[in-house]
Design a protein around this motif. Structure first.
Motif, PDB file in Angstrom:
ATOM      1  N   THR A 181       0.231  29.106  45.611  1.00 62.35           N
ATOM      2  CA  THR A 181       0.045  27.649  45.663  1.00 62.35           C
ATOM      3  C   THR A 181      -1.388  27.310  46.067  1.00 62.35           C
ATOM      4  OG1 THR A 181       2.325  27.618  46.439  1.00 62.35           O
ATOM      5  CG2 THR A 181       1.181  25.519  46.381  1.00 62.35           C
ATOM      6  N   ILE A 205       4.577  29.783  40.535  1.00 65.49           N
ATOM      7  CA  ILE A 205       5.115  29.062  41.706  1.00 65.49           C
ATOM      8  C   ILE A 205       6.631  28.929  41.591  1.00 65.49           C
ATOM      9  CG2 ILE A 205       5.269  26.771  42.801  1.00 65.49           C
ATOM     10  CD1 ILE A 205       2.255  26.457  42.363  1.00 65.49           C
ATOM     11  N   SER A 252       4.266  15.191  47.614  1.00 69.96           N
ATOM     12  CA  SER A 252       5.544  15.590  47.069  1.00 69.96           C
ATOM     13  C   SER A 252       6.618  14.955  47.947  1.00 69.96           C
ATOM     14  CB  SER A 252       5.640  17.109  47.064  1.00 69.96           C
ATOM     15  OG  SER A 252       6.761  17.497  46.338  1.00 69.96           O
ATOM     16  N   PHE A 303       1.506  27.578  37.816  1.00 68.54           N
ATOM     17  CA  PHE A 303       2.697  26.800  38.135  1.00 68.54           C
ATOM     18  C   PHE A 303       3.980  27.547  37.753  1.00 68.54           C
ATOM     19  CE2 PHE A 303       5.896  23.478  37.728  1.00 68.54           C
ATOM     20  CZ  PHE A 303       5.921  23.142  39.073  1.00 68.54           C
ATOM     21  N   PHE A 328      -3.389  27.722  43.039  1.00 68.55           N
ATOM     22  CA  PHE A 328      -3.079  26.606  42.126  1.00 68.55           C
ATOM     23  C   PHE A 328      -3.913  25.367  42.502  1.00 68.55           C
ATOM     24  CE2 PHE A 328      -0.043  23.010  41.225  1.00 68.55           C
ATOM     25  CZ  PHE A 328      -0.051  23.106  39.846  1.00 68.55           C
ATOM     26  N   LEU A 340      12.916  24.845  45.037  1.00 74.59           N
ATOM     27  CA  LEU A 340      13.296  23.673  44.234  1.00 74.59           C
ATOM     28  C   LEU A 340      13.876  24.032  42.862  1.00 74.59           C
ATOM     29  CD1 LEU A 340      10.740  22.717  46.132  1.00 74.59           C
ATOM     30  CD2 LEU A 340      10.935  20.643  44.788  1.00 74.59           C
ATOM     31  N   TYR A 348      -3.323  20.949  35.647  1.00 76.48           N
ATOM     32  CA  TYR A 348      -2.661  21.708  34.576  1.00 76.48           C
ATOM     33  C   TYR A 348      -3.571  22.040  33.396  1.00 76.48           C
ATOM     34  CZ  TYR A 348       1.258  20.388  37.442  1.00 76.48           C
ATOM     35  OH  TYR A 348       2.096  20.218  38.506  1.00 76.48           O
ATOM     36  N   ASN A 363       6.068  13.308  42.938  1.00 78.19           N
ATOM     37  CA  ASN A 363       4.611  13.373  42.913  1.00 78.19           C
ATOM     38  C   ASN A 363       3.978  11.986  42.740  1.00 78.19           C
ATOM     39  OD1 ASN A 363       5.309  16.316  41.159  1.00 78.19           O
ATOM     40  ND2 ASN A 363       4.471  16.331  43.226  1.00 78.19           N
ATOM     41  N   GLY A 413      13.114  18.275  38.259  1.00 78.89           N
ATOM     42  CA  GLY A 413      12.080  19.019  38.982  1.00 78.89           C
ATOM     43  C   GLY A 413      11.403  18.267  40.106  1.00 78.89           C
ATOM     44  N   SER A 414      12.006  17.165  40.567  1.00 80.04           N
ATOM     45  CA  SER A 414      11.383  16.343  41.606  1.00 80.04           C
ATOM     46  C   SER A 414       9.988  15.884  41.183  1.00 80.04           C
ATOM     47  CB  SER A 414      11.311  17.090  42.944  1.00 80.04           C
ATOM     48  OG  SER A 414      11.301  16.166  44.020  1.00 80.04           O
ATOM     49  N   ASN A 415       9.821  15.689  39.886  1.00 81.48           N
ATOM     50  CA  ASN A 415       8.520  15.201  39.420  1.00 81.48           C
ATOM     51  C   ASN A 415       8.260  13.768  39.849  1.00 81.48           C
ATOM     52  OD1 ASN A 415       7.541  17.548  38.290  1.00 81.48           O
ATOM     53  ND2 ASN A 415       8.648  17.214  36.371  1.00 81.48           N
ATOM     54  N   GLU A 425      -2.364  15.950  46.425  1.00 84.71           N
ATOM     55  CA  GLU A 425      -1.067  15.558  45.875  1.00 84.71           C
ATOM     56  C   GLU A 425      -0.056  15.248  46.972  1.00 84.71           C
ATOM     57  OE1 GLU A 425       1.281  18.456  43.484  1.00 84.71           O
ATOM     58  OE2 GLU A 425       1.165  16.867  41.989  1.00 84.71           O
ATOM     59  N   TYR A 474       5.264  24.974  49.789  1.00 84.85           N
ATOM     60  CA  TYR A 474       3.925  24.518  49.385  1.00 84.85           C
ATOM     61  C   TYR A 474       2.831  25.351  50.040  1.00 84.85           C
ATOM     62  CZ  TYR A 474       6.703  20.924  47.386  1.00 84.85           C
ATOM     63  OH  TYR A 474       7.649  20.287  46.622  1.00 84.85           O
ATOM     64  N   TYR A 515       9.667  28.973  46.983  1.00 85.09           N
ATOM     65  CA  TYR A 515       9.777  27.740  46.196  1.00 85.09           C
ATOM     66  C   TYR A 515      11.230  27.564  45.737  1.00 85.09           C
ATOM     67  CZ  TYR A 515       8.366  23.793  43.396  1.00 85.09           C
ATOM     68  OH  TYR A 515       8.249  22.513  42.898  1.00 85.09           O
TER      69      TYR A 515
HETATM   70  N1  TRP Z   1       7.212  18.233  41.363  1.00 85.97           N
HETATM   71  C1  TRP Z   1       7.277  19.565  41.931  1.00 85.97           C
HETATM   72  C2  TRP Z   1       7.088  19.514  43.435  1.00 85.97           C
HETATM   73  O1  TRP Z   1       6.633  18.536  43.967  1.00 85.97           O
HETATM   74  C3  TRP Z   1       6.293  20.473  41.273  1.00 85.97           C
HETATM   75  C4  TRP Z   1       4.859  20.389  41.726  1.00 85.97           C
HETATM   76  C5  TRP Z   1       3.937  19.489  41.368  1.00 85.97           C
HETATM   77  C6  TRP Z   1       4.237  21.295  42.629  1.00 85.97           C
HETATM   78  N2  TRP Z   1       2.755  19.797  41.980  1.00 85.97           N
HETATM   79  C7  TRP Z   1       2.899  20.872  42.762  1.00 85.97           C
HETATM   80  C8  TRP Z   1       4.645  22.422  43.305  1.00 85.97           C
HETATM   81  C9  TRP Z   1       2.007  21.510  43.610  1.00 85.97           C
HETATM   82  C10 TRP Z   1       3.759  23.075  44.140  1.00 85.97           C
HETATM   83  C11 TRP Z   1       2.450  22.612  44.298  1.00 85.97           C
HETATM   84  O2  TRP Z   1       7.431  20.461  44.104  1.00 85.97           O
END
Ligand code: TRP
Length: 315
Positions: A206, A37, A277, A34, A209, A45, A26, A159, A154-156, A275, A199, A43
């Motif tokens: 994405t 996205i 999710s 983002f 990103f 969510l 970020y 992560n 946001g389903s944070n 990452e 994703y 997407y």
């Molecule tokens: N927490 C959200 C998710 O997992 C947002 C997010 C975080 C996200 N990192 C990401 C979305 C990377 C897409 C790609 O979806």
């Protein structure tokens, strides 16, 4: 900050299973990507959670057992642009609930934007922004004995891996009092044909990103990553319910990072993990809150049953 970034990159690229921490996604460019996205057709969510906030607003208020004459603090962890929360703020304010809205974010810039926007759109809501780390802020609020409702959307939480998520919930629980609530947004476990495209969108946003992290390392740590020699290769395993993002080296190559004074070698098809999710169901959430005072009291889902907001209470 730059020292931490250096150390994280060095550690992550020096292990046999290379990884880079997603919290560095970020920067300014990453923030903008983002936002893009969140508007993508694949997407689902953000739209699903917005659906819950928009169509079940009074249900949210009832499930949180809010009362008009009892003052409470509505604390949002990682508030972003507040689009979903505004639906709730609007109704609370219209119906005369007595509360302060406390958005917490690490970015003062994000908080300033949100505060200005709310001043115009919802002038009767009392907003008290709190800049800082979630737990520093919660610690500072701990001694106010007012009822609290925490929003973590946001389903944070997805992560974090399960071990970290359960420590997070223990910390959160320890900073709250009896009767306080957590309104938690999580993405639900479902089939790959729905999750994976979220994703791996067709416009490549994405991918951009994820690959932006390499540009950031180039810029801030004086490295020579060539983005054209890496591709974005996310995976999703429905059985475990975890989406993972990787970038994969398409050739054998060396990358030099001047700030670390080191060269890193990548072989063809080698992956860098960025990452996870995690997707949820009741059982997984119950495991994560095992060593906390939280209990699941209610669950609201969107019309497709893709996403859920759980209401947890300290008991
Ligand atoms: N927490 C959200 C998710 O997992 C947002 C997010 C975080 C996200 N990192 C990401 C979305 C990377 C897409 C790609 O979806």
């Amino acid at each position: 900050m730059i020292e931490q970034f250096k150390e994280a990159v060095n550690n992550g690229l020096s292990t046999p299973h290379k990884n880079l921490p997603s919290k560095y996604f970020y920067d300014k460019k990453g923030d903008a990507l983002f936002v893009k996205i969140m508007g993508l057709p694949e997407y689902y969510l953000t739209r699903a959670e917005h659906d819950i906030f928009k169509n079940q607003t009074s249900n949210i208020i009832t499930s949180l057992k809010l009362e008009k004459d009892t003052y409470f603090e509505l604390i949002e962890l990682g508030a972003g642009n507040g689009t979903k929360t505004k639906e709730l703020l609007k109704l609370l304010s219209k119906e005369g609930y007595n509360f302060d809205y406390l958005p917490v974010d690490i970015s003062q810039n994000a908080l300033d934007n949100l505060e200005n926007n709310l001043k115009t759109e919802l002038p009767f809501v009392s907003v008290k922004t709190k800049q800082g780390d979630y737990f520093e802020v919660l610690e500072s609020l701990r001694h106010s004995k007012h009822p609290k409702v925490i929003l973590f959307l946001g389903s944070n939480i997805g992560n974090m891996n399960d071990a970290i998520a359960s420590i997070f919930m223990q910390n959160l629980s320890a900073n709250l009092n009896l009767g306080d609530k957590l309104f938690l947004g999580v993405d639900l476990i479902k089939s790959e044909d729905i999750v994976l495209p979220a994703y791996n969108d067709s416009q490549g946003v994405t991918a951009a990103f994820n690959l932006n992290l390499l540009d950031r390392i180039n810029k801030e740590l004086d490295a020579d990553f060539n983005r054209n020699n890496f591709i974005h290769t996310p995976t999703y395993n429905e059985k475990e319910g975890i989406a993972k993002s990787y970038i994969t080296s398409t050739i054998n190559q060396d990358v030099h990072i001047k700030a670390i004074n080191k060269t890193f070698s990548f072989i063809k098809n080698e992956k860098i993990h960025l990452e996870i999710s995690r997707k949820y169901n009741d059982e997984i959430l119950n495991n994560i809150i095992t060593n906390t005072q939280f209990n699941i009291k209610n669950k609201l889902s969107d019309s497709n049953n893709y996403f859920a907001n759980y209401i947890l209470e300290i008991e």
